[in-house]
Design an enzyme around this catalytic site. Structure first.
Site, PDB file in Angstrom:
ATOM      1  N   ASN A  44     -12.545 -11.010  14.428  1.00 14.95           N
ATOM      2  CA  ASN A  44     -11.802 -10.876  13.232  1.00 14.95           C
ATOM      3  C   ASN A  44     -11.579 -12.008  12.215  1.00 14.95           C
ATOM      4  O   ASN A  44     -10.896 -12.841  12.849  1.00 14.95           O
ATOM      5  CB  ASN A  44     -10.626  -9.846  13.118  1.00 14.95           C
ATOM      6  CG  ASN A  44     -11.018  -8.575  12.825  1.00 14.95           C
ATOM      7  OD1 ASN A  44     -11.682  -8.212  11.710  1.00 14.95           O
ATOM      8  ND2 ASN A  44     -10.437  -7.453  13.389  1.00 14.95           N
TER       9      ASN A  44
ATOM     10  N   TYR B 254     -29.839 -33.000 -25.707  1.00 11.28           N
ATOM     11  CA  TYR B 254     -28.400 -32.390 -24.927  1.00 11.28           C
ATOM     12  C   TYR B 254     -28.135 -32.576 -23.561  1.00 11.28           C
ATOM     13  O   TYR B 254     -27.057 -32.933 -23.341  1.00 11.28           O
ATOM     14  CB  TYR B 254     -28.732 -30.766 -24.993  1.00 11.28           C
ATOM     15  CG  TYR B 254     -28.446 -30.170 -26.282  1.00 11.28           C
ATOM     16  CD1 TYR B 254     -28.195 -30.902 -27.650  1.00 11.28           C
ATOM     17  CD2 TYR B 254     -28.479 -28.692 -26.633  1.00 11.28           C
ATOM     18  CE1 TYR B 254     -27.986 -30.356 -28.890  1.00 11.28           C
ATOM     19  CE2 TYR B 254     -28.196 -28.244 -28.003  1.00 11.28           C
ATOM     20  CZ  TYR B 254     -28.033 -28.890 -29.051  1.00 11.28           C
ATOM     21  OH  TYR B 254     -27.867 -28.203 -30.351  1.00 11.28           O
TER      22      TYR B 254
ATOM     23  N   PHE C 196      -9.564  -9.374   6.442  1.00  5.30           N
ATOM     24  CA  PHE C 196     -10.950  -9.760   6.854  1.00  5.30           C
ATOM     25  C   PHE C 196     -11.663  -9.650   5.839  1.00  5.30           C
ATOM     26  O   PHE C 196     -12.900 -10.038   6.006  1.00  5.30           O
ATOM     27  CB  PHE C 196     -11.358  -8.830   8.204  1.00  5.30           C
ATOM     28  CG  PHE C 196     -11.231  -7.629   7.966  1.00  5.30           C
ATOM     29  CD1 PHE C 196     -11.735  -6.839   7.036  1.00  5.30           C
ATOM     30  CD2 PHE C 196     -10.096  -6.797   8.565  1.00  5.30           C
ATOM     31  CE1 PHE C 196     -11.631  -5.584   6.892  1.00  5.30           C
ATOM     32  CE2 PHE C 196     -10.022  -5.256   8.533  1.00  5.30           C
ATOM     33  CZ  PHE C 196     -10.520  -4.703   7.549  1.00  5.30           C
TER      34      PHE C 196
ATOM     35  N   ARG D 120     -26.516 -35.948 -24.261  1.00  4.15           N
ATOM     36  CA  ARG D 120     -25.424 -35.913 -24.943  1.00  4.15           C
ATOM     37  C   ARG D 120     -24.259 -35.071 -24.627  1.00  4.15           C
ATOM     38  O   ARG D 120     -22.940 -35.248 -24.598  1.00  4.15           O
ATOM     39  CB  ARG D 120     -25.448 -35.674 -26.430  1.00  4.15           C
ATOM     40  CG  ARG D 120     -24.627 -35.752 -27.351  1.00  4.15           C
ATOM     41  CD  ARG D 120     -24.593 -35.150 -28.805  1.00  4.15           C
ATOM     42  NE  ARG D 120     -25.997 -34.571 -29.172  1.00  4.15           N
ATOM     43  CZ  ARG D 120     -26.450 -33.995 -29.852  1.00  4.15           C
ATOM     44  NH1 ARG D 120     -25.544 -33.214 -30.532  1.00  4.15           N
ATOM     45  NH2 ARG D 120     -27.786 -33.566 -30.254  1.00  4.15           N
TER      46      ARG D 120
ATOM     47  N   GLU E  83     -16.432   1.100   7.366  1.00  5.41           N
ATOM     48  CA  GLU E  83     -16.440  -0.228   6.343  1.00  5.41           C
ATOM     49  C   GLU E  83     -17.382   0.012   5.305  1.00  5.41           C
ATOM     50  O   GLU E  83     -18.480  -0.446   5.324  1.00  5.41           O
ATOM     51  CB  GLU E  83     -16.896  -1.117   7.313  1.00  5.41           C
ATOM     52  CG  GLU E  83     -15.741  -1.333   8.559  1.00  5.41           C
ATOM     53  CD  GLU E  83     -16.429  -2.355   9.837  1.00  5.41           C
ATOM     54  OE1 GLU E  83     -17.339  -2.777   9.944  1.00  5.41           O
ATOM     55  OE2 GLU E  83     -15.479  -2.080  10.755  1.00  5.41           O
TER      56      GLU E  83
ATOM     57  N   HIS F 200     -20.976  -7.191  20.017  1.00  8.63           N
ATOM     58  CA  HIS F 200     -20.823  -7.599  18.500  1.00  8.63           C
ATOM     59  C   HIS F 200     -21.895  -8.780  18.568  1.00  8.63           C
ATOM     60  O   HIS F 200     -22.148  -9.391  17.297  1.00  8.63           O
ATOM     61  CB  HIS F 200     -19.728  -7.837  18.065  1.00  8.63           C
ATOM     62  CG  HIS F 200     -18.886  -6.578  17.559  1.00  8.63           C
ATOM     63  ND1 HIS F 200     -18.696  -5.551  18.329  1.00  8.63           N
ATOM     64  CD2 HIS F 200     -18.328  -6.198  16.339  1.00  8.63           C
ATOM     65  CE1 HIS F 200     -18.140  -4.479  17.687  1.00  8.63           C
ATOM     66  NE2 HIS F 200     -17.684  -4.776  16.652  1.00  8.63           N
TER      67      HIS F 200
ATOM     68  N   TYR G 156      -3.920  -0.087  16.806  1.00 14.04           N
ATOM     69  CA  TYR G 156      -5.530  -0.413  16.668  1.00 14.04           C
ATOM     70  C   TYR G 156      -5.708  -1.652  17.197  1.00 14.04           C
ATOM     71  O   TYR G 156      -4.962  -2.691  16.899  1.00 14.04           O
ATOM     72  CB  TYR G 156      -5.555  -0.175  15.210  1.00 14.04           C
ATOM     73  CG  TYR G 156      -7.104  -0.839  15.047  1.00 14.04           C
ATOM     74  CD1 TYR G 156      -8.319   0.216  15.292  1.00 14.04           C
ATOM     75  CD2 TYR G 156      -7.337  -1.900  14.464  1.00 14.04           C
ATOM     76  CE1 TYR G 156      -9.293  -0.361  15.060  1.00 14.04           C
ATOM     77  CE2 TYR G 156      -8.587  -2.508  14.060  1.00 14.04           C
ATOM     78  CZ  TYR G 156      -9.753  -1.624  14.643  1.00 14.04           C
ATOM     79  OH  TYR G 156     -10.923  -1.915  14.383  1.00 14.04           O
TER      80      TYR G 156
END
Length: 509
Positions: free
Chosen positions: A199, A283, A332, A286, A417, A87, A57
């Site tokens: 990746n 608060y 990834f 403190r 995915e 991409h 792959y």
């Protein structure tokens, strides 16, 4: 302006947060000589895998849903180039140069682990661009934080093959033109190299590191602001007695209480009212150790996660040269980064929130005993009235941004995915929240300095007087209403640059 730190030599797998901070501040970068051995071994293993005819792959197959499609050897270079071009789908404003520098350094670290199978010339090209401060233009939106930061890393990688844009000496140029100016040839990618470049979690990690480092400055500045506000209120430091905090045992709380106690040591204002009847402050004054200490623990936890991730192999498939195998997995997936970013978001929201409450107390004459809105002749003058409103607006904006990104997911790539981290989105939100919190702390610093002014001739502690002197060197005492936005902008930038907090940061981070 602070000079850039000394050059950083990256030992992949052993890079520290201190080194990453130095890169963030502009340090030069080099890969340790030993890193090249692992890179060469992995590249040779990929070459042997291709020569053997095995189907692996990302080496000689399509990607995602197309993983079952075998690609002929004579089209492998085309496959990798097309991967980067297809991409490069980022949108939105470009990432800041300091973040792009971190991305490039992190990618060099990841490839330097020798588990990606790229040739050394790929890493050399990356480092040459970084050395020349030639920064690929990377849009900030378009990643869901798994299968790595695909779109933004594609923009980084496309620049290396002469596509997209590179920012050189402040000007965005076509990448091919910028490479030519630097005497570099566009890369021709080998098997798996395009996939190895896109990746990984380097973009989400770099953005989260940027938020972390800004957040460290916000945190340290907030301690100075909180201590200065306590003296402006003529409050008590009894709540910072170490015995109280040791009885609880939370490490961040103990550290913050000790720091606040030390910041107030030697304050003439504090000594002037040691016998006053007040035993408890609101608060927001403190409970600073309890709130800020919890924030510190979260920031440190996030920092540890991001340091690990900065050194991680987040490529796929992962090459094991010693066994001549390339194993497909899911490194990834940026879930650790997403959680770290969400932790930073929570901590920075709370740091801003408690700061704004202290500002609100100081401008209220019933609570502070100081002039209304910290200005003489109030009524004619509004003083710090709207500065506190601006702080409140920033705090509320942060609340709207604080919903954790990591609990969201959306399927992508035809359901291949089908669960993603949203780490990049979460990291971007953390950075925005850090900037907002810096504005809130900046307002408190000006407010507290103004409050302390009213106690003259008494002075606060030596450490806090140093901070107040720096403020007064840029922002004069508020005598009467004036255009105030520039002063607030200076204060915010002083927080983000660590102008008041540099020494204190080193005690905690």
């Amino acid at each position: 302006m602070i000079a850039p730190p000394a050059a950083v030599e990256l030992v992949p797998g052993e890079v520290t947060l201190a080194q990453l901070r130095a890169i963030w501040r502009g340090a030069a970068v080099a890969l340790a000589p030993g890193g090249w051995t692992a890179i060469d071994a992995a590249a040779e293993a990929v070459a042997r895998i291709v020569a053997s005819g095995r189907t692996v792959y990302g080496v000689n197959t399509g990607f995602g849903l197309l993983a079952q499609t075998r690609i002929p050897d004579d089209r492998l270079a085309e496959l990798q180039r097309n991967l980067l071009l297809s991409h490069s789908c980022g949108i939105g404003a470009p990432l800041a140069p300091r973040i792009v520098r971190l991305i490039m350094a992190l990618k060099a670290i990841g490839l330097g682990r020798g588990r990606s199978g790229v040739r050394r010339k790929v890493v050399e090209q990356l480092l040459a661009l970084l050395e020349a401060d030639a920064l690929p233009l990377i849009p900030s939106q378009g990643s869901v934080g798994a299968s790595g930061d695909l779109a933004p890393l594609a923009h980084l990688s496309a620049a290396m093959i002469g596509e997209g844009q590179i920012v050189l000496q402040g000007a965005a140029l076509p990448a091919r033109e910028a490479l030519a100016k630097l005497g570099l040839e566009p890369l021709v990618l080998g098997p798996k190299e395009g996939l190895a470049l896109i990746n990984g979690t380097q973009v989400s990690t770099a953005i989260a590191l940027d938020a972390l480092f800004a957040g460290e400055r916000v945190f340290a500045s907030a301690l100075i602001a909180g201590a200065l506000s306590l003296d402006a209120l003529k409050g008590t430091d009894v709540a910072f007695d170490p015995r109280i905090h040791e009885a609880r045992g939370q490490p961040g709380q103990i550290a913050v209480a000790a720091a606040l106690k030390r910041l107030l040591e030697g304050s003439a204002i504090r000594h002037s009212h040691e016998d006053c009847p007040r035993v408890q402050d609101p608060y927001s004054f403190r409970c600073q150790p309890q709130v800020m200490g919890a924030c510190l623990d979260l920031i440190r936890n996030a920092a540890r996660t991001l340091e690990i991730e900065a050194n991680a192999v987040t490529d796929n498939p992962v090459v094991f040269a010693e066994a001549e195998e390339a194993l497909s997995g899911g490194n990834f997936h940026a879930e650790p980064v997403a959680f770290a970013a969400d932790m930073l978001t929570m901590a920075l929201c709370e740091i801003g929130s408690i700061s704004e409450r202290r500002t609100a107390v100081l401008v209220d004459p019933k609570m502070s005993g100081l002039p209304p809105f910290l200005v003489r002749d109030s009524g004619v003058n509004s003083g710090f009235m709207i500065a506190q409103v601006s702080a409140a607006a920033l705090v509320s904006e942060n609340k709207s941004l604080a919903f954790p990104a990591s609990v969201d997911s959306i399927p992508t790539s035809a359901n291949q995915e089908d669960h993603v981290s949203m780490a990049t989105h979460g990291a971007c939100k953390a950075g925005r929240i850090a900037a907002n919190a810096a504005g809130v702390i900046g307002i408190e610093l000006l407010t507290a300095a103004q409050g302390v002014d009213f106690h003259a001739p008494l002075e606060t502690s030596p450490q806090l007087e140093t901070a107040r002197a720096l403020i007064r060197a840029h922002v004069p005492h508020y005598e009467a209403d004036r255009y105030f936005a520039d002063d607030l902008a200076w204060a915010r930038e002083a927080v983000l640059q660590g102008a008041l907090s540099d020494a204190l940061e080193g005690e905690f981070f």
